[in-house]
Write a protein that holds these residues in place. Structure first.
Motif, PDB file in Angstrom:
ATOM      1  N   VAL A 119       1.046  -0.925   0.629  1.00 21.75           N
ATOM      2  CA  VAL A 119      -0.118  -0.391   0.593  1.00 21.75           C
ATOM      3  C   VAL A 119       1.343   1.219  -0.151  1.00 21.75           C
ATOM      4  O   VAL A 119       1.478   1.638   0.779  1.00 21.75           O
ATOM      5  N   LEU A 180     -10.908  -4.742   3.954  1.00 25.64           N
ATOM      6  CA  LEU A 180     -11.655  -3.610   3.226  1.00 25.64           C
ATOM      7  C   LEU A 180     -10.910  -3.553   2.358  1.00 25.64           C
ATOM      8  O   LEU A 180      -9.154  -3.465   2.564  1.00 25.64           O
ATOM      9  N   ALA A 181     -10.984  -3.912   1.309  1.00 24.41           N
ATOM     10  CA  ALA A 181      -9.644  -3.392   0.302  1.00 24.41           C
ATOM     11  C   ALA A 181     -10.669  -3.300  -1.356  1.00 24.41           C
ATOM     12  O   ALA A 181     -11.497  -3.075  -0.944  1.00 24.41           O
ATOM     13  N   GLY A 182      -9.831  -2.903  -2.134  1.00 21.00           N
ATOM     14  CA  GLY A 182     -10.486  -2.537  -3.722  1.00 21.00           C
ATOM     15  C   GLY A 182     -11.062  -1.391  -2.966  1.00 21.00           C
ATOM     16  O   GLY A 182     -12.134  -0.691  -2.723  1.00 21.00           O
ATOM     17  N   THR A 183     -10.933  -0.363  -4.346  1.00 18.76           N
ATOM     18  CA  THR A 183     -11.751   0.968  -4.267  1.00 18.76           C
ATOM     19  C   THR A 183     -12.627   1.093  -5.770  1.00 18.76           C
ATOM     20  O   THR A 183     -11.675   1.005  -6.872  1.00 18.76           O
ATOM     21  N   GLU A 201      -7.491  -8.355  -4.829  1.00 20.24           N
ATOM     22  CA  GLU A 201      -6.308  -8.281  -3.807  1.00 20.24           C
ATOM     23  C   GLU A 201      -6.979  -8.400  -2.362  1.00 20.24           C
ATOM     24  O   GLU A 201      -6.773  -8.338  -1.378  1.00 20.24           O
ATOM     25  N   HIS A 235     -15.746  -0.358  -1.305  1.00 17.32           N
ATOM     26  CA  HIS A 235     -15.263  -0.632  -1.486  1.00 17.32           C
ATOM     27  C   HIS A 235     -14.844  -2.364  -1.251  1.00 17.32           C
ATOM     28  O   HIS A 235     -16.796  -2.519  -0.972  1.00 17.32           O
ATOM     29  N   ALA A 260      -3.888  -4.042   4.276  1.00 18.22           N
ATOM     30  CA  ALA A 260      -4.630  -2.962   4.005  1.00 18.22           C
ATOM     31  C   ALA A 260      -4.168  -1.792   3.639  1.00 18.22           C
ATOM     32  O   ALA A 260      -4.801  -0.864   3.044  1.00 18.22           O
ATOM     33  N   LEU A 324      -8.421   5.983   8.592  1.00 20.58           N
ATOM     34  CA  LEU A 324      -7.710   6.528   7.059  1.00 20.58           C
ATOM     35  C   LEU A 324      -8.920   7.933   6.845  1.00 20.58           C
ATOM     36  O   LEU A 324      -9.655   7.854   7.775  1.00 20.58           O
ATOM     37  N   ILE A 338      -3.040   9.754   2.222  1.00 23.28           N
ATOM     38  CA  ILE A 338      -4.339   9.231   0.291  1.00 23.28           C
ATOM     39  C   ILE A 338      -3.256   8.046   0.300  1.00 23.28           C
ATOM     40  O   ILE A 338      -1.859   8.638  -0.323  1.00 23.28           O
ATOM     41  N   GLY A 339      -3.755   7.014   0.119  1.00 20.07           N
ATOM     42  CA  GLY A 339      -2.587   5.237   0.120  1.00 20.07           C
ATOM     43  C   GLY A 339      -3.489   4.053  -1.669  1.00 20.07           C
ATOM     44  O   GLY A 339      -5.052   4.947  -1.011  1.00 20.07           O
ATOM     45  N   GLY A 341      -4.053   0.634  -2.613  1.00 18.44           N
ATOM     46  CA  GLY A 341      -3.327  -0.854  -2.578  1.00 18.44           C
ATOM     47  C   GLY A 341      -2.436  -0.981  -3.813  1.00 18.44           C
ATOM     48  O   GLY A 341      -3.285  -1.136  -4.726  1.00 18.44           O
ATOM     49  N   GLU A 354      -6.987   7.050  -8.311  1.00 20.98           N
ATOM     50  CA  GLU A 354      -7.338   6.470  -6.676  1.00 20.98           C
ATOM     51  C   GLU A 354      -6.778   7.541  -5.535  1.00 20.98           C
ATOM     52  O   GLU A 354      -8.551   7.761  -5.015  1.00 20.98           O
ATOM     53  N   LYS A 358     -10.063   9.634  -3.409  1.00 20.21           N
ATOM     54  CA  LYS A 358      -9.851   9.313  -1.807  1.00 20.21           C
ATOM     55  C   LYS A 358      -9.751  11.324  -0.885  1.00 20.21           C
ATOM     56  O   LYS A 358     -10.114  11.133   0.078  1.00 20.21           O
TER      57      LYS A 358
HETATM   58  C1  LIG Z   1      -4.844   3.163   2.104  1.00 13.17           C
HETATM   59  C2  LIG Z   1      -6.440   3.823   1.842  1.00 13.17           C
HETATM   60  O1  LIG Z   1      -7.049   2.865   2.077  1.00 13.17           O
HETATM   61  C3  LIG Z   1      -7.107   1.438   1.751  1.00 13.17           C
HETATM   62  C4  LIG Z   1      -6.517   1.020   0.724  1.00 13.17           C
HETATM   63  C5  LIG Z   1      -7.575   0.512   0.040  1.00 13.17           C
HETATM   64  C6  LIG Z   1      -7.254  -0.023  -1.798  1.00 13.17           C
HETATM   65  O2  LIG Z   1      -6.508   0.164  -1.993  1.00 13.17           O
HETATM   66  O3  LIG Z   1      -8.155  -0.327  -2.338  1.00 13.17           O
HETATM   67  C7  LIG Z   1      -9.439   0.612   0.190  1.00 13.17           C
HETATM   68  C8  LIG Z   1      -9.654   0.130   1.396  1.00 13.17           C
HETATM   69  C9  LIG Z   1      -8.622   1.219   2.483  1.00 13.17           C
HETATM   70  O4  LIG Z   1      -8.785  -0.399   2.850  1.00 13.17           O
HETATM   71  C10 LIG Z   1      -6.211   5.341   1.999  1.00 13.17           C
HETATM   72  O5  LIG Z   1      -7.878   5.384   2.101  1.00 13.17           O
HETATM   73  O6  LIG Z   1      -5.821   6.372   2.341  1.00 13.17           O
END
Ligand SMILES: C=C(O[C@@H]1C=C(C(=O)O)C=C[C@H]1O)C(=O)O
Length: 368
Positions: A119, A180-183, A201, A235, A260, A324, A338-339, A341, A354, A358
């Motif tokens: 991440v 929680l992952a995927g956006t 992911e 997500h 995550a 977050l 902000i970041g 994955g 992304e 965010k």
């Molecule tokens: C790292 C962040 O969010 C995380 C990364 C995500 C992703 O990569 O899709 C989704 C939700 C969070 O677990 C962030 O909001 O800064």
């Protein structure tokens, strides 16, 4: 009363004394914890009681605000603070170039077989003309399903956020956590169509959590994968439940930082972040929340209750959230973190977009 609690929090701020004010997801009350002095307290093993504020770096100390004074108030339904305009702020070209390069390096590392996921994040500084308590009220009015907070310690700083992610919840011996992952961007009336990349992911994160908890809990169960809305984003989420016994510290240590917010395998991902992100995440992607809070719950009369009286149950509960969609406030500036994955199939331009999406979650509450 709500205005009274905000007034007390405002006084605490003018007296340079630590506090946190927060609202839990889908709840209608705010809680405030006011510390009576300005000492910096730490947790040593998570057996203490208080509100914890933990940084991303595992070796750095976790701050604790003791429950010196606790206030609660119902949020009025006519909260006049509505969100400001969504400004799609153009970040400086230099920031973008650096982030694209960072993501490309991450992808390369995955292709070399050294990482499965990492991440990668950035920070940006913007002007924040509004008072912190105003920004907090705008957060409350905008993000019903998030954990919204404003945290302050004169010797540490001021942080504010609206996070969609639970690190863990315990109540007596039951434990809940989530993967929680995927956006994807939220579009009114349209269900998100998830691709292989996001599904894989998120599965990586779920498997990691299940493995991390395996020898520390019993009766571990996972829900179906569901789409979960967080402001202007979707997500993927899996809820994980288990039974645990008084080993909160071991569980927190096993979970934080999950892939995550960090990556897999853990250590090479941590190293890659430390060597390449080129800034200190501080409390972003750390965690925060109530630790070992004693709760008295009133139960109504029941048939099994022989004396046919209402009775009280005492519970000890912990509720921690991943930090977050947050920012650090200094004078009239806000630093937003902000970041996202990165996996084998990531595309640097999309990853940049992304982080822009965010950042809008939190930027829209800065300006009236
Ligand atoms: C790292 C962040 O969010 C995380 C990364 C995500 C992703 O990569 O899709 C989704 C939700 C969070 O677990 C962030 O909001 O800064």
């Amino acid at each position: 009363m709500f205005p009274e609690v905000l007034k007390r929090v405002g006084e605490q701020l003018s007296n340079a004394l630590p506090f946190v004010v927060y609202r839990k997801p889908n709840r209608k009350e705010i809680h405030a914890i006011l510390q009576k002095d300005d000492m910096v307290h730490h947790t040593s093993d998570f057996s203490e009681k208080g509100f914890v504020f933990a940084p991303f770096a595992k070796q750095s100390p976790v701050i604790l605000l003791p429950y010196d004074e606790q206030l609660t108030a119902e949020i009025p339904s006519d909260n006049p603070f509505v969100m400001g305009a969504v400004d799609t702020l153009e970040s400086v070209a230099q920031d973008k170039d650096y982030h694209l390069h960072l993501v490309a390096q991450g992808i390369q590392e995955i292709h070399k077989g050294r990482l499965d996921k990492v991440v990668l994040s950035r920070k940006m500084e913007v002007d924040c003309p509004s008072a912190p308590l105003e920004v907090f009220q705008r957060l409350l009015a905008t993000y019903d399903t998030a954990f919204c907070y404003l945290w302050y310690h004169p010797k540490v700083g001021m942080w504010l956020g609206a996070t969609p992610e639970i690190l863990l919840r315990t109540s007596n011996n039951s434990l809940t956590t989530m993967s929680l992952a995927g956006t994807k961007p939220f579009v009114e009336g349209v269900r998100p169509a998830w691709g292989k990349k996001e599904l894989e992911e998120q599965r990586l994160v779920t498997d990691y959590i299940l493995r991390a908890l395996e020898d520390k809990v019993s009766n571990i169960r996972e829900s179906e994968v569901e789409s979960s809305q967080a402001g202007n984003l979707w997500h993927l989420r899996t809820r994980i439940t288990a039974v645990y016994k008084n080993n909160l510290r071991a569980i927190i240590e096993a979970l934080h930082p999950t892939p995550a917010v960090c990556g897999m395998p853990l250590q090479p991902a941590q190293r890659f972040i430390a060597e390449n992100e080129q800034y200190d995440r501080e409390y972003y992607t750390g965690f925060l929340g109530e630790l070992n809070l004693r709760q008295e719950i009133s139960r109504a009369k029941s048939e099994r209750n022989q004396e046919n009286k209402s009775y009280k149950v005492i519970k000890t509960a912990t509720e921690l959230f991943v930090n977050l969609r947050c920012m650090k406030l200094t004078d009239s500036k806000a630093t937003v973190f902000i970041g996202g994955g990165i996996t084998r199939d990531s595309d640097p331009e999309k990853e940049w977009q992304e982080t822009v999406a965010k950042s809008n979650t939190i930027l829209r509450v800065i300006n009236p």
